[in-house]
Design a protein around this motif. Structure first.
Motif, mmCIF file in Angstrom:
data_model
loop_
_atom_site.group_PDB
_atom_site.id
_atom_site.type_symbol
_atom_site.label_atom_id
_atom_site.label_comp_id
_atom_site.label_asym_id
_atom_site.label_seq_id
_atom_site.Cartn_x
_atom_site.Cartn_y
_atom_site.Cartn_z
ATOM 1 N N ALA A 183 2.334 -6.636 -12.090
ATOM 2 C CA ALA A 183 3.474 -5.992 -11.443
ATOM 3 C C ALA A 183 4.360 -5.356 -12.507
ATOM 4 O O ALA A 183 4.542 -5.895 -13.599
ATOM 5 C CB ALA A 183 4.266 -7.023 -10.654
ATOM 6 N N ASN A 184 4.894 -4.191 -12.194
ATOM 7 C CA ASN A 184 5.856 -3.497 -13.049
ATOM 8 C C ASN A 184 5.296 -3.052 -14.385
ATOM 9 O O ASN A 184 6.061 -2.798 -15.307
ATOM 10 C CB ASN A 184 7.093 -4.359 -13.318
ATOM 11 N N ARG A 185 3.984 -2.993 -14.505
ATOM 12 C CA ARG A 185 3.446 -2.429 -15.746
ATOM 13 C C ARG A 185 2.586 -1.237 -15.395
ATOM 14 O O ARG A 185 1.862 -1.259 -14.402
ATOM 15 C CB ARG A 185 2.613 -3.472 -16.493
ATOM 16 N N THR A 186 2.670 -0.207 -16.196
ATOM 17 C CA THR A 186 1.814 0.939 -15.937
ATOM 18 C C THR A 186 0.530 0.781 -16.742
ATOM 19 O O THR A 186 0.473 0.024 -17.723
ATOM 20 C CB THR A 186 2.489 2.253 -16.362
ATOM 21 N N VAL A 187 -0.493 1.484 -16.292
ATOM 22 C CA VAL A 187 -1.763 1.450 -17.015
ATOM 23 C C VAL A 187 -1.560 1.985 -18.431
ATOM 24 O O VAL A 187 -2.138 1.469 -19.388
ATOM 25 C CB VAL A 187 -2.831 2.257 -16.248
ATOM 26 N N ASN A 188 -0.696 2.989 -18.551
ATOM 27 C CA ASN A 188 -0.403 3.525 -19.884
ATOM 28 C C ASN A 188 0.104 2.429 -20.818
ATOM 29 O O ASN A 188 -0.296 2.353 -21.978
ATOM 30 C CB ASN A 188 0.659 4.613 -19.794
ATOM 31 N N GLU A 189 0.993 1.577 -20.304
ATOM 32 C CA GLU A 189 1.538 0.506 -21.144
ATOM 33 C C GLU A 189 0.451 -0.479 -21.541
ATOM 34 O O GLU A 189 0.389 -0.931 -22.685
ATOM 35 C CB GLU A 189 2.652 -0.233 -20.399
ATOM 36 N N ILE A 190 -0.391 -0.827 -20.564
ATOM 37 C CA ILE A 190 -1.453 -1.798 -20.866
ATOM 38 C C ILE A 190 -2.401 -1.222 -21.914
ATOM 39 O O ILE A 190 -2.771 -1.899 -22.882
ATOM 40 C CB ILE A 190 -2.215 -2.170 -19.576
ATOM 41 N N GLY A 235 -0.918 6.056 -13.983
ATOM 42 C CA GLY A 235 -0.363 5.399 -12.809
ATOM 43 C C GLY A 235 -0.057 3.936 -13.047
ATOM 44 O O GLY A 235 -0.257 3.410 -14.145
ATOM 45 N N PRO A 236 0.464 3.251 -12.012
ATOM 46 C CA PRO A 236 0.838 1.843 -12.164
ATOM 47 C C PRO A 236 -0.375 0.925 -12.039
ATOM 48 O O PRO A 236 -1.369 1.283 -11.391
ATOM 49 C CB PRO A 236 1.790 1.621 -10.988
ATOM 50 N N SER A 237 -0.295 -0.223 -12.685
ATOM 51 C CA SER A 237 -1.341 -1.234 -12.501
ATOM 52 C C SER A 237 -1.074 -1.953 -11.192
ATOM 53 O O SER A 237 0.070 -2.152 -10.795
ATOM 54 C CB SER A 237 -1.314 -2.217 -13.665
ATOM 55 N N LEU A 238 -2.149 -2.333 -10.489
ATOM 56 C CA LEU A 238 -1.955 -3.018 -9.219
ATOM 57 C C LEU A 238 -1.875 -4.522 -9.409
ATOM 58 O O LEU A 238 -1.401 -5.238 -8.548
ATOM 59 C CB LEU A 238 -3.100 -2.695 -8.257
ATOM 60 N N LYS A 239 -2.351 -5.012 -10.526
ATOM 61 C CA LYS A 239 -2.415 -6.464 -10.697
ATOM 62 C C LYS A 239 -1.244 -6.972 -11.525
ATOM 63 O O LYS A 239 -0.693 -8.022 -11.250
ATOM 64 C CB LYS A 239 -3.745 -6.814 -11.373
ATOM 65 N N GLU A 257 0.827 -1.204 0.000
ATOM 66 C CA GLU A 257 0.000 0.000 0.000
ATOM 67 C C GLU A 257 0.858 1.249 0.000
ATOM 68 O O GLU A 257 0.554 2.230 -0.683
ATOM 69 C CB GLU A 257 -0.946 -0.012 1.205
ATOM 70 N N ALA A 258 1.961 1.204 0.759
ATOM 71 C CA ALA A 258 2.851 2.364 0.794
ATOM 72 C C ALA A 258 3.477 2.570 -0.582
ATOM 73 O O ALA A 258 3.602 3.692 -1.068
ATOM 74 C CB ALA A 258 3.940 2.163 1.844
ATOM 75 N N HIS A 259 3.832 1.460 -1.239
ATOM 76 C CA HIS A 259 4.476 1.561 -2.543
ATOM 77 C C HIS A 259 3.561 2.239 -3.563
ATOM 78 O O HIS A 259 4.002 3.047 -4.379
ATOM 79 C CB HIS A 259 4.856 0.166 -3.022
ATOM 80 N N TYR A 260 2.280 1.879 -3.523
ATOM 81 C CA TYR A 260 1.356 2.451 -4.496
ATOM 82 C C TYR A 260 0.681 3.720 -3.984
ATOM 83 O O TYR A 260 -0.232 4.236 -4.621
ATOM 84 C CB TYR A 260 0.298 1.423 -4.887
ATOM 85 N N GLY A 261 1.088 4.196 -2.815
ATOM 86 C CA GLY A 261 0.516 5.429 -2.283
ATOM 87 C C GLY A 261 -0.899 5.258 -1.770
ATOM 88 O O GLY A 261 -1.640 6.226 -1.629
ATOM 89 N N LEU A 262 -1.294 4.022 -1.501
ATOM 90 C CA LEU A 262 -2.673 3.784 -1.058
ATOM 91 C C LEU A 262 -2.846 4.055 0.429
ATOM 92 O O LEU A 262 -3.958 3.987 0.937
ATOM 93 C CB LEU A 262 -3.092 2.336 -1.364
ATOM 94 N N ASP A 263 -1.737 4.322 1.141
ATOM 95 C CA ASP A 263 -1.845 4.575 2.577
ATOM 96 C C ASP A 263 -2.122 6.044 2.863
ATOM 97 O O ASP A 263 -2.391 6.428 3.982
ATOM 98 C CB ASP A 263 -0.570 4.120 3.294
ATOM 99 N N GLN A 264 -2.043 6.860 1.834
ATOM 100 C CA GLN A 264 -2.273 8.278 2.048
ATOM 101 C C GLN A 264 -3.764 8.572 2.150
ATOM 102 O O GLN A 264 -4.582 7.765 1.727
ATOM 103 C CB GLN A 264 -1.675 9.070 0.877
ATOM 104 N N PRO A 265 -4.096 9.735 2.730
ATOM 105 C CA PRO A 265 -5.524 10.064 2.804
ATOM 106 C C PRO A 265 -6.153 10.118 1.414
ATOM 107 O O PRO A 265 -5.486 10.448 0.429
ATOM 108 C CB PRO A 265 -5.551 11.445 3.477
ATOM 109 N N LEU A 266 -7.422 9.778 1.387
ATOM 110 C CA LEU A 266 -8.104 9.615 0.099
ATOM 111 C C LEU A 266 -8.051 10.889 -0.726
ATOM 112 O O LEU A 266 -7.821 10.845 -1.938
ATOM 113 C CB LEU A 266 -9.551 9.189 0.355
ATOM 114 N N TRP A 267 -8.255 12.020 -0.069
ATOM 115 C CA TRP A 267 -8.303 13.270 -0.834
ATOM 116 C C TRP A 267 -6.970 13.545 -1.504
ATOM 117 O O TRP A 267 -6.909 14.060 -2.612
ATOM 118 C CB TRP A 267 -8.728 14.442 0.053
#
Lengths: 333, 315
Positions: free
Chosen positions: A109-116, A103-107, A50-60
């Motif tokens: 690994a190591n691929r960004t949404v842009n690449e997909i 941003g990065p894909s969560l499923k 979660e920290a890696h993907y920034g998901l631990d930060q406040p939602l806003w």
């Protein structure tokens, strides 16, 4: 005209903003995060991810960052079609072209949404364009013929095709076409998207439904135009029947079709989900449906935003075309 | 426009002034019914739909059909014992199609009710209010109309699906969400048409009269305007149902709509196309029932439109 285009462009900004917001918060409130696999992860691993993907930060703050990454920062559409990695395919790099970063894909690994997106979008785009072409190239001539030869067998053929297109959904038509042309006649491959011929069956399946609507609309529009006074004037001047139909009536007769193009594009876009499934095409529709099941939030939101952006842009083009085709609209506002 | 007074052509000629015939007149309903009966295609379609409704509600019970009993050989072709053959697990396809119809029609009807409720209220309020509110409300319709709203339905379904898993809600919950999600998408045409009708109706004397009597806006809209829109609403309801059924089948085909153990026509078609090369009837039977239903609904809708003389443009 320029003012009209500018106004429509400005109007589309709040629309896009609403879509991004709705999509972002909808997937965020889905219980069951992306890292919930078969086995529960140890809390430390979960925390680190979660920290890696920034998901631990406040939602806003996540939301603000996301919005910032989405804002277009440059305008270089030609870079979409560059081939920097030399794989003989367009790069479709939205970051290089517009500075849009999903941003990065969560499923994956190591691929960004842009690449997909860059990997899958060309398939869907090609499928969509071919289908639209099928719809117009079949629908318009059929509609024109039906209007000109009203109440003859051609007209009845036109309404027959329309009814068929409306009542036989793509997910029934597609498999039947595969059975007839791929399995029995062996003319085409049953699935895949490798050879040029592989485009035929999927585009035909998706395009036929819309060809039916286009034919119906063209027929209606042409019949209305052919009854107008300026057609009588053209006849009186001695213009040939072909010229009357193609030059005078068609321009106005196309109006209902042009205004239908917006909804048609949206329909073709979502319709491609089913087509990509039936014909095993590795397009964006398949990625979207899978990512929704996988809770790959950035990929889901990215796809929705991209689709919505494409539709909004397409509608803009359609509106401009409508004003251009219909002189009556030019003097309003 | 609805005809509010008897058609002058149809009034009895003045010669035999028999009070009984004079007073009878000819109501809108009776006029429409007579016109509808003349349209053979619409009548056949209506009968087909009634037959289908009766069949899928009553037949499984009467014939003791089971939707899940796997008691026959697998992949029997259609024949006397099993009208539509049997599937991979030896289940009777006819029974499954009948149960699938039940679910599909139930989803279609419920979602249509949702969509009519939203569409009619939205259109009526916008048309009645006029001015800025009208512009804003119709702008929303325009925007939503041009968006790939199916994407949001898919998101909504995935969202509620995981809610259902967490709180262990049954398949009924899934159906309920499907009604609301589909209904929330398919209301736009109805809103546009109702708005157009209300705009012309609200200038008529009876609305003026109602206002003079001191009635509130809500009462005028729902008691005085809406009953006059009944014909329009009926026609566009008939034409909305096919769209709703298509969307449901589309979602079920993708695995997002109706979930096993329940099955709708969409899931049956999906199962069927997997076996298409060897067992064509598994696709053809549910597919044909589905297409015929859509066809019948379209014919009936067109017939009703002609019969009720609804001339509403889409915008």
């Amino acid at each position: 005209m320029l003012r009209f285009v500018l106004r429509r462009l400005l109007e589309s900004i709040p629309v896009m903003f609403l879509i991004v917001t709705a999509a972002f918060f909808m997937v965020r409130f889905v219980p069951g995060g992306p890292f919930l696999g078969e086995k529960a992860l140890p809390p430390e691993v979960q925390h680190n991810l979660e920290a890696h993907y920034g998901l631990d930060q406040p939602l806003w703050r996540q939301y603000a960052t996301y919005l910032g990454n989405l804002c277009p920062k440059r305008f270089a559409p030609q870079r979409l079609f560059a081939d920097l990695d030399r794989d003989d395919r367009w790069d479709f790099d939205l970051n290089a072209a517009f500075g849009i970063n999903f941003g990065p894909s969560l499923k994956y690994a190591n691929r960004t949404v842009n690449e997909i997106i860059a990997g899958a979008l060309p398939y869907s785009l090609e499928l969509g364009l071919w289908s639209l072409l099928v719809a117009l190239a079949l629908g318009i001539p059929l509609g024109v013929l039906a209007a000109v030869r009203r109440n003859t067998w051609l007209d009845y053929l036109c309404s027959g095709v329309s009814l068929f297109g409306i009542c036989v959904p793509t997910f029934v038509l597609g498999p039947l076409l595969v059975l007839a042309f791929a399995v029995h006649l062996q003319r085409f491959n049953a699935s895949g998207w490798n050879e040029p011929l592989d485009r035929v069956l999927p585009s035909l399946t998706l395009g036929l439904v819309y060809a039916a609507y286009v034919a119906r609309l063209t027929r209606g529009g042409m019949l209305e135009m052919l009854g107008q006074d300026f057609i009588r004037t053209a006849r009186a001047k001695g213009a040939s029947e072909t010229r009357i139909v193609l030059r005078h009536a068609l321009q106005g007769g196309m109006l209902p079709v042009v205004s239908y193009l917006g909804p048609a594009a949206a329909g073709i876009l979502t319709g491609s989900f089913v087509i990509e499934r039936i014909f095993q095409i590795p397009g964006l529709g398949r990625e979207f449906v899978n990512s929704a099941f996988n809770r790959d939030h950035p990929l889901v939101v990215g796809t929705v935003v991209l689709y919505a952006g494409a539709i909004v842009f397409f509608n803009l083009v359609v509106d401009v075309a409508q004003v251009w085709l219909n002189p009556k609209l030019r003097f309003e506002d | 426009m609805l005809r509010l007074s008897p058609n002058p052509d149809r009034l009895p000629s003045p010669a035999p002034l028999d009070p009984a015939t004079l007073e009878r007149g000819s109501s809108l309903g009776r006029d429409a019914w007579r016109r509808l009966r003349k349209n053979r295609l619409a009548v056949v379609s209506g009968l087909f739909l009634i037959a289908l409704l009766v069949a899928c509600t009553a037949l499984p019970g009467l014939l003791g059909l089971s939707f899940s009993a796997a008691d026959a050989e697998q992949f029997l072709p259609p024949g006397a014992g099993h009208w539509f053959g049997t599937d991979l697990l030896g289940r009777d396809v006819f029974a499954r199609v009948m149960f699938g119809c039940r679910i599909s029609l139930a989803v279609a009807l419920a979602a249509t009710v949702v969509s009519i409720t939203i569409g009619v209220s939205w259109g009526a309020i916008a048309g009645y209010a006029g001015g800025k509110l009208d512009t804003a409300m119709m702008r929303v319709v325009d925007i939503v109309y041009s968006l790939p709203f199916t994407l949001f339905v898919i998101l909504l379904l995935v969202f509620t699906d995981s809610l259902a898993k967490r709180f262990q809600l049954g398949p009924t919950w899934n159906l309920l969400v499907l009604f609301v999600a589909i209904g929330a998408v398919e209301w736009l045409t109805m809103a546009r048409i109702v708005r157009g009708q209300v705009q012309s109706l609200k200038r008529m004397e009876f609305v003026e009269a109602a206002r003079t009597l001191g009635l509130g806006h809500g009462r005028i809209i729902f008691r005085h305007l809406l009953p006059n829109l009944l014909g329009t609403v009926i026609v566009y309801t008939t034409l909305t149902i096919p769209g709703v059924m298509l969307l449901e089948a589309f979602l079920s085909f993708l695995g997002l709509g109706v979930k096993p153990p329940m099955s709708s026509l969409g899931t049956l078609i999906y199962d069927g196309q997997l076996e298409i090369e060897t067992h064509l009837w598994l696709l053809l039977c549910p597919g044909a029932v589905f297409s015929l239903t859509l066809l019948a609904l379209n014919f009936l809708g067109d017939g009703l439109r002609d019969a009720l003389d609804v001339r509403a443009s889409a915008d």
